[in-house]
Write a protein that holds these residues in place. Sequence first.
Motif, PDB file in Angstrom:
ATOM      1  N   SER A   1       0.896  -1.410   0.048  1.00  0.00           N
ATOM      2  CA  SER A   1      -0.168  -0.497   0.172  1.00  0.00           C
ATOM      3  C   SER A   1       0.916   0.381  -0.252  1.00  0.00           C
ATOM      4  N   GLU A   2       2.135   1.348   0.497  1.00  0.00           N
ATOM      5  CA  GLU A   2       3.004   2.145   0.761  1.00  0.00           C
ATOM      6  C   GLU A   2       3.478   2.461  -0.595  1.00  0.00           C
ATOM      7  N   ASP A   3       3.925   1.531  -1.491  1.00  0.00           N
ATOM      8  CA  ASP A   3       4.848   2.136  -2.855  1.00  0.00           C
ATOM      9  C   ASP A   3       3.396   2.340  -3.681  1.00  0.00           C
ATOM     10  N   TRP A   4       2.028   1.843  -3.028  1.00  0.00           N
ATOM     11  CA  TRP A   4       0.653   2.010  -4.545  1.00  0.00           C
ATOM     12  C   TRP A   4       0.152   3.199  -4.611  1.00  0.00           C
ATOM     13  N   LEU A   5      -0.067   4.346  -2.789  1.00  0.00           N
ATOM     14  CA  LEU A   5       0.103   5.103  -2.664  1.00  0.00           C
ATOM     15  C   LEU A   5       1.533   6.626  -3.370  1.00  0.00           C
ATOM     16  N   LYS A   6       2.232   6.035  -3.692  1.00  0.00           N
ATOM     17  CA  LYS A   6       3.064   6.410  -3.667  1.00  0.00           C
ATOM     18  C   LYS A   6       2.703   6.876  -5.306  1.00  0.00           C
ATOM     19  N   GLN A   7       2.640   5.865  -6.400  1.00  0.00           N
ATOM     20  CA  GLN A   7       1.646   5.973  -7.404  1.00  0.00           C
ATOM     21  C   GLN A   7       0.403   6.689  -7.690  1.00  0.00           C
ATOM     22  N   ASN A   8      -0.132   6.908  -6.055  1.00  0.00           N
ATOM     23  CA  ASN A   8      -1.978   7.006  -6.841  1.00  0.00           C
ATOM     24  C   ASN A   8      -2.099   7.778  -6.072  1.00  0.00           C
ATOM     25  N   GLY A   9      -0.910   7.994  -4.688  1.00  0.00           N
ATOM     26  CA  GLY A   9      -1.957   9.279  -3.642  1.00  0.00           C
ATOM     27  C   GLY A   9      -1.921  10.479  -4.681  1.00  0.00           C
TER      28      GLY A   9
ATOM     29  N   LYS B   1      -0.838  13.390  -3.173  1.00  0.00           N
ATOM     30  CA  LYS B   1       0.672  13.993  -3.855  1.00  0.00           C
ATOM     31  C   LYS B   1       0.999  13.918  -5.135  1.00  0.00           C
ATOM     32  N   ALA B   2       1.087  12.265  -5.516  1.00  0.00           N
ATOM     33  CA  ALA B   2       1.487  11.766  -6.843  1.00  0.00           C
ATOM     34  C   ALA B   2       0.262  11.826  -8.181  1.00  0.00           C
ATOM     35  N   LYS B   3      -0.608  12.768  -8.006  1.00  0.00           N
ATOM     36  CA  LYS B   3      -1.831  13.008  -8.950  1.00  0.00           C
ATOM     37  C   LYS B   3      -2.067  14.176  -8.629  1.00  0.00           C
ATOM     38  N   LYS B   4      -0.899  14.603  -7.865  1.00  0.00           N
ATOM     39  CA  LYS B   4      -0.953  16.474  -7.543  1.00  0.00           C
ATOM     40  C   LYS B   4      -2.397  16.979  -7.298  1.00  0.00           C
ATOM     41  N   LEU B   5      -3.101  16.824  -6.447  1.00  0.00           N
ATOM     42  CA  LEU B   5      -4.542  16.194  -6.159  1.00  0.00           C
ATOM     43  C   LEU B   5      -4.602  17.343  -4.289  1.00  0.00           C
TER      44      LEU B   5
ATOM     45  N   LEU C   1      -5.003  19.754  -1.553  1.00  0.00           N
ATOM     46  CA  LEU C   1      -5.377  20.845  -1.379  1.00  0.00           C
ATOM     47  C   LEU C   1      -4.209  21.928  -1.554  1.00  0.00           C
ATOM     48  N   TYR C   2      -2.967  21.713  -1.054  1.00  0.00           N
ATOM     49  CA  TYR C   2      -1.817  23.000  -1.224  1.00  0.00           C
ATOM     50  C   TYR C   2      -1.296  22.632  -2.644  1.00  0.00           C
ATOM     51  N   GLN C   3      -1.589  21.971  -3.248  1.00  0.00           N
ATOM     52  CA  GLN C   3      -1.007  21.587  -5.307  1.00  0.00           C
ATOM     53  C   GLN C   3      -2.255  22.041  -5.593  1.00  0.00           C
ATOM     54  N   ILE C   4      -3.567  22.581  -5.335  1.00  0.00           N
ATOM     55  CA  ILE C   4      -4.450  22.954  -5.903  1.00  0.00           C
ATOM     56  C   ILE C   4      -5.001  24.652  -5.774  1.00  0.00           C
ATOM     57  N   MET C   5      -4.138  25.041  -4.777  1.00  0.00           N
ATOM     58  CA  MET C   5      -4.202  26.318  -4.401  1.00  0.00           C
ATOM     59  C   MET C   5      -3.024  27.422  -4.902  1.00  0.00           C
TER      60      MET C   5
ATOM     61  N   PHE D   1     -14.954  23.300  -8.585  1.00  0.00           N
ATOM     62  CA  PHE D   1     -15.910  22.324  -9.602  1.00  0.00           C
ATOM     63  C   PHE D   1     -14.899  21.929 -10.173  1.00  0.00           C
ATOM     64  N   ASP D   2     -13.768  21.954 -10.872  1.00  0.00           N
ATOM     65  CA  ASP D   2     -13.104  20.677 -11.428  1.00  0.00           C
ATOM     66  C   ASP D   2     -12.214  19.674 -10.395  1.00  0.00           C
ATOM     67  N   TYR D   3     -12.149  20.499  -9.266  1.00  0.00           N
ATOM     68  CA  TYR D   3     -11.025  19.397  -8.816  1.00  0.00           C
ATOM     69  C   TYR D   3     -11.902  18.635  -7.854  1.00  0.00           C
ATOM     70  N   GLN D   4     -13.219  18.851  -7.210  1.00  0.00           N
ATOM     71  CA  GLN D   4     -14.162  17.975  -6.609  1.00  0.00           C
ATOM     72  C   GLN D   4     -14.897  17.009  -7.737  1.00  0.00           C
ATOM     73  N   LYS D   5     -14.964  16.595  -9.428  1.00  0.00           N
ATOM     74  CA  LYS D   5     -15.201  15.609 -10.106  1.00  0.00           C
ATOM     75  C   LYS D   5     -13.645  14.385  -9.974  1.00  0.00           C
ATOM     76  N   GLN D   6     -12.077  15.236  -9.647  1.00  0.00           N
ATOM     77  CA  GLN D   6     -11.165  14.837 -10.012  1.00  0.00           C
ATOM     78  C   GLN D   6     -10.817  14.352  -8.527  1.00  0.00           C
ATOM     79  N   LEU D   7     -11.691  14.560  -7.577  1.00  0.00           N
ATOM     80  CA  LEU D   7     -11.937  13.774  -6.168  1.00  0.00           C
ATOM     81  C   LEU D   7     -12.416  12.478  -5.738  1.00  0.00           C
ATOM     82  N   GLY D   8     -13.883  13.339  -6.627  1.00  0.00           N
ATOM     83  CA  GLY D   8     -14.536  12.293  -6.694  1.00  0.00           C
ATOM     84  C   GLY D   8     -14.118  10.811  -7.752  1.00  0.00           C
TER      85      GLY D   8
END
Length: 284
Positions: free
Chosen positions: A52-60, A62-66, A68-72, A121-128
């Motif tokens: 799960s640690e390696d999976w989150l490095k690819q799909n977390g 931060k990895a997806k640049k999603l 809150l700080y990265q968006i703002m 709104f786009d951020y909410q869709k990506q989070l979903g």
Amino acid sequence: MRQGMVGDALVSILNEISLEVQKLPQSRFLPRPPNHTGALTIQEQPFHPKSSEDWLKQNGLKAKKLSLYQIMAPNAFAPIEEFIPVIRKSVRSTLHEKAMTQFEWHDGSIRNVHVDPAQLFDYQKQLGAIVKLYEKRVDWLSRDSRRLFGTITEKRIVMMVDLSASNINYLVHIQHSLRILLEQQLSNKQSFNIIGFGSEAHCWKPCLQEPTEKNLQSAWKWILGLECGGSRNFMAALRLAMETEEDHKKMAGKKLKCEVKHTVLANLSLSLLHSSTFLLSKLM
């Protein structure tokens, strides 16, 4: 007279049957799942699983640049304070409340942030979408052998099975758990072995074996023959694993298939009521 002899004979036969039944291991009378003693149904693994640690490095996030700080970040500005020579005074930027809001940043500083409704709104869709991916991952981790043992990512596996007397009522449960592990998570490994321990420790094979279908079926037959009894001599089992490891090192020059690298790494315990099964693999 004849009726008395027949009656005595029946009693004698029943007593003999009772004595023979008492000699059988208690585990023989435990309820078993369907096809418990049948051959394994090996499931080929189409990919090498990740922790799960390696999976989150690819799909977390931060990895997806999603995050809150990265968006703002593109619309976040630090307050500016400068000295104006004409008025001989330091001037600090002010916040336009209708366009921006103040927000505490991850480093503890305060940023003036502009929130774009369309971007939000786009951020909410990506989070979903990412939440659905996480739910799919959690569902996959919660099924079958992964629910009991987790995701086994190591390539060399040694299973240490607690066969002490305290587990006698759970032997079938332990066997069934090992069955689904053999079926689902070992086919894509490099090598494996099994050590059972009660008062003494004994192993399925003297060295690690490739997880071919023949070897997996042989290991399952060996597991079906296990019986519980005695104390829990875990150190004997661990010593057996380490001694076997040393034997592999000595034979490495002969390029035997049972060659093993350095030492034991991971200890993954399965607690089934009072039962324990330990998985160990190479030290990375």
